[in-house]
Design an enzyme around this catalytic site. Structure first.
Site, short mmCIF file in Angstrom:
data_model
loop_
_atom_site.label_atom_id
_atom_site.label_comp_id
_atom_site.label_asym_id
_atom_site.label_seq_id
_atom_site.Cartn_x
_atom_site.Cartn_y
_atom_site.Cartn_z
N ASN A 13 -33.40 14.42 32.46
CA ASN A 13 -34.60 14.01 31.59
C ASN A 13 -36.15 14.44 32.45
O ASN A 13 -36.03 13.93 33.19
CB ASN A 13 -34.58 12.77 31.64
CG ASN A 13 -35.61 11.39 30.63
OD1 ASN A 13 -36.55 12.73 30.44
ND2 ASN A 13 -35.15 10.76 30.85
N LYS A 15 -39.10 13.86 31.31
CA LYS A 15 -40.07 13.03 30.54
C LYS A 15 -41.30 14.11 30.63
O LYS A 15 -41.21 14.54 30.21
CB LYS A 15 -39.88 12.29 32.43
CG LYS A 15 -38.98 10.90 32.60
CD LYS A 15 -39.16 10.47 33.35
CE LYS A 15 -37.64 9.42 33.53
NZ LYS A 15 -37.67 8.55 34.39
N HIS A 99 -35.05 5.46 25.74
CA HIS A 99 -34.57 5.21 27.18
C HIS A 99 -35.57 4.12 27.54
O HIS A 99 -36.53 3.61 27.34
CB HIS A 99 -36.04 6.38 27.75
CG HIS A 99 -35.77 6.72 28.66
ND1 HIS A 99 -36.08 5.90 29.95
CD2 HIS A 99 -35.25 7.44 30.52
CE1 HIS A 99 -36.82 6.35 31.40
NE2 HIS A 99 -35.58 7.12 31.62
N GLU A 101 -38.10 3.19 29.18
CA GLU A 101 -39.53 3.46 29.03
C GLU A 101 -39.91 3.90 27.83
O GLU A 101 -41.36 3.56 26.90
CB GLU A 101 -39.81 4.43 29.54
CG GLU A 101 -39.20 5.56 31.28
CD GLU A 101 -39.29 6.47 31.77
OE1 GLU A 101 -39.70 7.26 31.27
OE2 GLU A 101 -38.88 6.30 33.17
N GLU A 171 -28.36 3.07 33.01
CA GLU A 171 -29.92 3.41 33.21
C GLU A 171 -30.33 1.68 33.80
O GLU A 171 -31.25 1.49 33.35
CB GLU A 171 -30.95 4.25 33.00
CG GLU A 171 -30.40 5.34 32.10
CD GLU A 171 -31.68 6.43 32.72
OE1 GLU A 171 -31.23 7.56 32.96
OE2 GLU A 171 -32.42 6.14 31.73
N GLY A 177 -36.49 6.16 39.27
CA GLY A 177 -37.51 6.46 40.15
C GLY A 177 -38.05 5.52 40.72
O GLY A 177 -39.21 5.65 41.32
N SER A 217 -32.21 7.20 39.91
CA SER A 217 -32.11 7.69 41.42
C SER A 217 -30.60 8.83 41.52
O SER A 217 -30.34 8.77 43.19
CB SER A 217 -32.65 7.15 42.15
OG SER A 217 -33.93 6.60 42.00
P1 13P Z 1 -34.92 8.98 37.95
O1 13P Z 1 -33.70 10.24 38.55
O2 13P Z 1 -36.51 9.92 38.63
O3 13P Z 1 -34.54 7.84 38.92
O4 13P Z 1 -34.75 9.32 36.73
C1 13P Z 1 -33.53 8.10 35.71
C2 13P Z 1 -34.28 8.26 34.09
O5 13P Z 1 -34.49 7.43 33.27
C3 13P Z 1 -33.39 9.66 33.27
O6 13P Z 1 -33.48 9.37 32.40
#
Ligand code: 13P
Length: 256
Positions: A13, A15, A99, A101, A171, A177, A217
């Site tokens: 992803n 982002k 997601h 976010e 997640e 992150g 992560s």
């Molecule tokens: P990270 O791997 O950067 O923690 O992000 C995970 C994520 O949100 C994947 O959709």
């Protein structure tokens, strides 16, 4: 069907990172990682404007292209939205929905996630539906019930036949992150619970066939332990998918 018969899926992803012009160099770096295993499904979910460049770069490889969101509407006066048919027309195979976010910054509800999921299924695109708790919810001991409510809300009205084409990603928000990965036990506990919820909804046999991913992560170092868990069938990778390290995670899935 058990873990061995479920194909692993490693999805990146991106982002809101990178540029279309950087895609060819990224892909060259990944290919030279040389661990793009045949037995593992993989995908890169990129921002909408990068989909054509990624399609072109990945042509001839087994890595698929994914998107990160989709409109719940078919077409019409929805300025700024992108429909499932538009994604399918570009050759997109996967699309992330729900997601954390988007839930946090765009107020996406389970109802909206459910509508997006149905739009994707209608267009023949595999939805990767995300769920996961905040740190406050984990500390309050409501992780499992919260995740269950997200799963049930997101899958409302989805038939057993349709469910066979859905991927779930767990997640935990506190692990995204932050560099703070869930332990393999924590991730397995929730992914196993999700499979149990799916078994209640669709029967044990169907639930055993659903791919459940962990995200938060995950990186080249911790992937193998997470992917070795009985109910973790792959990963949804943020930061590490922007680097050649992504190939190491695919390699870890192949060895698991
Ligand atoms: P990270 O791997 O950067 O923690 O992000 C995970 C994520 O949100 C994947 O959709």
């Amino acid at each position: 069907m058990d873990k061995k018969s479920r194909n692993a899926l490693i999805a990146g992803n991106w982002k809101m990172n990178m540029l279309a012009s950087q895609v060819p160099a990224y892909w060259q770096g990944l290919e030279s990682g040389a661990k793009l295993a045949e037995g593992v499904s993989s995908a890169l979910c990129v921002p909408f404007p990068m989909i054509p460049a990624m399609k072109a770069a990945l042509a001839g490889s087994q890595v698929k292209v994914g998107a990160q969101d989709v409109s719940a509407h078919d077409k019409g006066a929805y300025t700024g939205e992108v429909s499932a048919a538009m994604l399918a027309d570009l050759g997109v195979d996967y699309c992330i929905i729900g997601h954390s976010e988007r839930r946090a910054y765009h107020a996406e509800s389970d109802e909206l996630v459910n509508a997006k999921l149905k739009a994707l299924l209608g267009a023949g695109i595999t939805p990767i539906m995300c769920c996961g708790e905040t740190l406050e919810q984990r500390d309050a001991g409501v992780t499992l019930s919260f995740v269950e409510s997200q799963i049930k809300g997101g899958l409302a009205g989805v038939s057993a036949e349709e469910m066979k084409k859905v991927v779930i990603a767990y997640e935990p928000i506190w692990a995204i992150g932050t560099g703070r990965t869930a332990t393999a036990e924590q991730a397995q506990e929730v992914c196993g619970y999700i499979r149990g919820v799916l078994a209640c909804l669709y029967g044990a046999e169907l639930a055993k066939g659903v791919q459940i991913l962990y995200g938060g992560s995950m990186n080249g170092k911790n992937a193998a332990e997470l992917l070795a868990q009985p109910d973790i069938d792959g990963g949804l990778i943020g930061g590490a998918s922007l680097k050649p390290e992504f190939a190491d995670i695919i390699g870890a899935a192949n060895e698991g």
